[in-house]
Design a protein around this motif. Structure first.
Motif, short mmCIF file in Angstrom:
data_model
loop_
_atom_site.label_atom_id
_atom_site.label_comp_id
_atom_site.label_asym_id
_atom_site.label_seq_id
_atom_site.Cartn_x
_atom_site.Cartn_y
_atom_site.Cartn_z
N ALA A 1 53.91 52.25 40.48
CA ALA A 1 52.44 52.05 41.80
C ALA A 1 51.07 52.90 41.31
O ALA A 1 50.05 52.68 41.30
CB ALA A 1 53.16 52.52 42.72
N GLU A 2 51.76 54.46 41.14
CA GLU A 2 50.50 55.54 40.49
C GLU A 2 49.63 54.40 39.35
O GLU A 2 48.66 54.68 38.40
CB GLU A 2 50.75 56.40 40.47
N GLY A 3 50.78 53.85 38.11
CA GLY A 3 50.07 53.31 37.09
C GLY A 3 49.03 52.14 37.13
O GLY A 3 48.27 51.74 36.39
N ASP A 4 49.22 51.71 38.56
CA ASP A 4 48.50 49.93 38.98
C ASP A 4 47.14 50.35 38.36
O ASP A 4 46.42 51.73 38.75
CB ASP A 4 48.69 49.38 39.72
N PRO A 5 45.86 49.27 38.08
CA PRO A 5 44.34 49.30 38.49
C PRO A 5 44.63 50.06 39.84
O PRO A 5 44.85 49.62 40.95
CB PRO A 5 43.89 48.47 38.14
N LEU A 6 43.61 51.41 39.78
CA LEU A 6 42.73 51.53 41.00
C LEU A 6 41.65 50.55 41.91
O LEU A 6 41.07 49.12 41.60
CB LEU A 6 41.39 52.42 40.66
N PRO A 7 42.44 50.28 43.55
CA PRO A 7 42.02 49.17 44.55
C PRO A 7 40.66 48.81 44.27
O PRO A 7 39.65 50.34 44.36
CB PRO A 7 42.75 49.44 45.58
N ARG A 8 39.80 48.64 43.58
CA ARG A 8 38.76 48.01 44.11
C ARG A 8 37.92 47.00 44.72
O ARG A 8 39.06 46.06 44.90
CB ARG A 8 37.77 47.77 42.47
N LEU A 9 36.85 47.08 45.12
CA LEU A 9 36.37 45.82 46.01
C LEU A 9 36.17 44.51 45.49
O LEU A 9 35.27 44.61 44.80
CB LEU A 9 35.48 46.24 47.28
N THR A 10 36.11 42.99 45.83
CA THR A 10 36.03 42.15 45.16
C THR A 10 33.88 42.12 46.28
O THR A 10 33.65 42.77 46.64
CB THR A 10 35.77 41.10 46.00
N ALA A 11 33.30 41.31 45.18
CA ALA A 11 31.97 40.63 45.63
C ALA A 11 32.03 40.68 46.95
O ALA A 11 31.50 41.44 47.92
CB ALA A 11 30.90 39.91 44.51
N ALA A 12 32.31 40.20 47.70
CA ALA A 12 32.67 39.73 49.02
C ALA A 12 32.85 40.19 49.44
O ALA A 12 32.37 40.24 50.51
CB ALA A 12 33.67 38.20 49.11
N GLN A 13 34.02 41.33 49.58
CA GLN A 13 33.97 42.60 50.76
C GLN A 13 32.91 43.60 50.18
O GLN A 13 32.51 44.11 51.44
CB GLN A 13 35.48 43.27 50.44
N ALA A 14 32.76 43.69 48.95
CA ALA A 14 31.73 45.01 49.18
C ALA A 14 30.73 44.26 50.02
O ALA A 14 29.09 45.25 50.24
CB ALA A 14 30.93 44.96 47.53
#
Length: 422
Positions: free
Chosen positions: A4-17
């Protein structure tokens, strides 16, 4: 490092941002083109750093200073510019000046070792000062407590603690023969009964809370904690005091609207609880507790924060308070008291790690919701205990505002609608 720690850092989609900033996606991309926000482009579309978006959201907020009304035909109202609240009400209960919370001119932080019920008696006009410590009367009638306990017992076993608070209010109201006596002195009487009665109605022990026991001590068993310690009771009382009032929060406005119609203390508190039971107000400490739990369990602060912003869509839980330029005075006062609890070390270490990350990347400070979450976890209370603590503390402020509203013209808080339909 776990998978889990190696997964990409959660980011926001354009819609979420865009939703977090309250703008259209075209405006979001305009911010990017002007260098105000950065993005990463992938085959799936653009993504955004959630803490960078949070910091940008804070930077876009601008408070508008609105002068007090003078000579108006509608006392208590001031003209408001576009985008500001619908009304501005005069209040002499609480204010924030130079990042300090004041109750009737006294720093709230100086009152944390006074019993909350004594502070209530002072704010409700039953005592000229807090020295000597005032007391609230009357003691709750056993028949009223029995009625409230019966209503609470009718809820499902897994009912939220705030639902139990609401049920206790309804039970106490139904059993009070003076419920509809719309005099200020009865408002104070009913408020005192609510403060004393709700913890007893929620307690798992029908014989709990002997006469003379403090509100904090009476409330502790209902919060799911073990045997209380002096440090735990002190921290709980401090939280109750600090949460009494904080300008005109939505629940406080709801309380004043009910009081404007001359609702009883029970009606005032019921109306306030309706606005309070919301993710952006009374329930916010629950999300903050979940964030802290992730970090305590080993998730990195950066990853826990990114996931919380992405999944919650309402900003960083436990951070940011627009009434303060710096730290929330309530959190700054409560966290050192929590440090005296035996179980606080890993919790406060998580608090420090989160504060460092959020301060560095988003420029936000811890608010009282994070402090409530820290109290809940340090003391081993129910996960939703902070919500109930918030409600019981704020009840004192709701009744204080209702008393003030009783002195105003009835139904003055009945606005007129402007029809914009077809």
């Amino acid at each position: 490092m776990s998978a889990a720690e190696g997964d990409p850092l959660p980011r926001l989609t354009a819609a979420q941002a865009a939703a977090r900033l309250g703008v259209k996606q075209a405006t979001l991309y305009a911010y990017v083109s002007r260098g105000l926000l950065s993005r990463e482009r992938t085959a799936a579309g653009s993504t955004f750093d959630p803490l960078e978006v949070e910091g940008f959201a804070r930077g876009r907020r601008r408070d508008t200073v609105i002068p007090r009304s003078s000579g108006s035909a509608r006392p208590g109202f001031s003209p408001a510019a576009a985008g500001t609240p619908l009304m501005v009400l005069d209040t002499d209960i609480a204010t924030v000046e130079d990042d300090e919370l004041l109750f009737r001119g006294r720093p709230a932080t100086a009152l944390i070792d006074d019993r909350v019920e004594g502070v209530a008696a002072w704010l409700w006009g039953g005592a000229a000062s807090l020295d000597p410590a005032p007391a609230l009367d009357p003691a709750p009638d056993p028949a009223m407590i029995a009625a409230a306990r019966a209503v609470v017992a009718a809820l499902p076993p897994d009912a939220a603690l705030l639902d139990r608070v609401h049920a206790a209010v309804l039970g106490l109201a139904a059993a009070d023969p003076l419920r509809y006596d719309a005099r200020p002195e009865n408002l104070v009487r009913s408020g005192a009964l609510l403060l004393a009665g709700i913890p007893r109605a929620l307690s798992p022990d029908a014989q709990a809370a002997p006469s003379g026991e403090s509100l904090a001590a009476a409330l502790w068993p209902a919060l799911g904690g073990g045997r209380p310690t002096p440090a735990g009771i002190r921290a709980l009382n401090a939280a109750l005091v600090l949460l009494i009032d904080h300008d005109l929060a939505v629940s406080t406005l709801a309380a004043r609207v009910a009081a404007s119609a001359r609702g009883s203390a029970y009606a005032v508190v019921t109306a306030a609880l309706g606005a309070f039971d919301s993710p952006l107000h009374g329930n916010a400490s629950r999300a903050a507790a979940e964030l802290l739990e992730r970090v305590i369990a080993g998730t990195s602060p950066e990853r826990a924060l990114a996931a919380a912003v992405r999944d919650g869509g309402r900003g960083v839980p436990g951070f940011g308070q627009p009434l303060y330029a710096g730290a929330d005075a309530r959190a700054a006062a409560l966290l050192p008291v929590i440090a005296e609890l035996d179980g606080s070390r890993p919790v406060l270490a998580a608090v420090d790690a989160l504060c460092s990350e959020v301060g560095r990347r988003a420029g936000l400070h811890a608010n009282v919701d994070l402090a409530l979450a820290a109290l809940t976890l340090s003391a081993g209370l129910r996960p939703d205990a902070g919500v109930a603590v918030f409600a019981l503390g704020r009840l004192v402020g709701w009744v204080a505002h209702a008393l003030d509203e009783y002195e105003q013209r009835p139904l003055r808080l009945r606005p007129r609608g402007r029809y914009v339909g077809p």
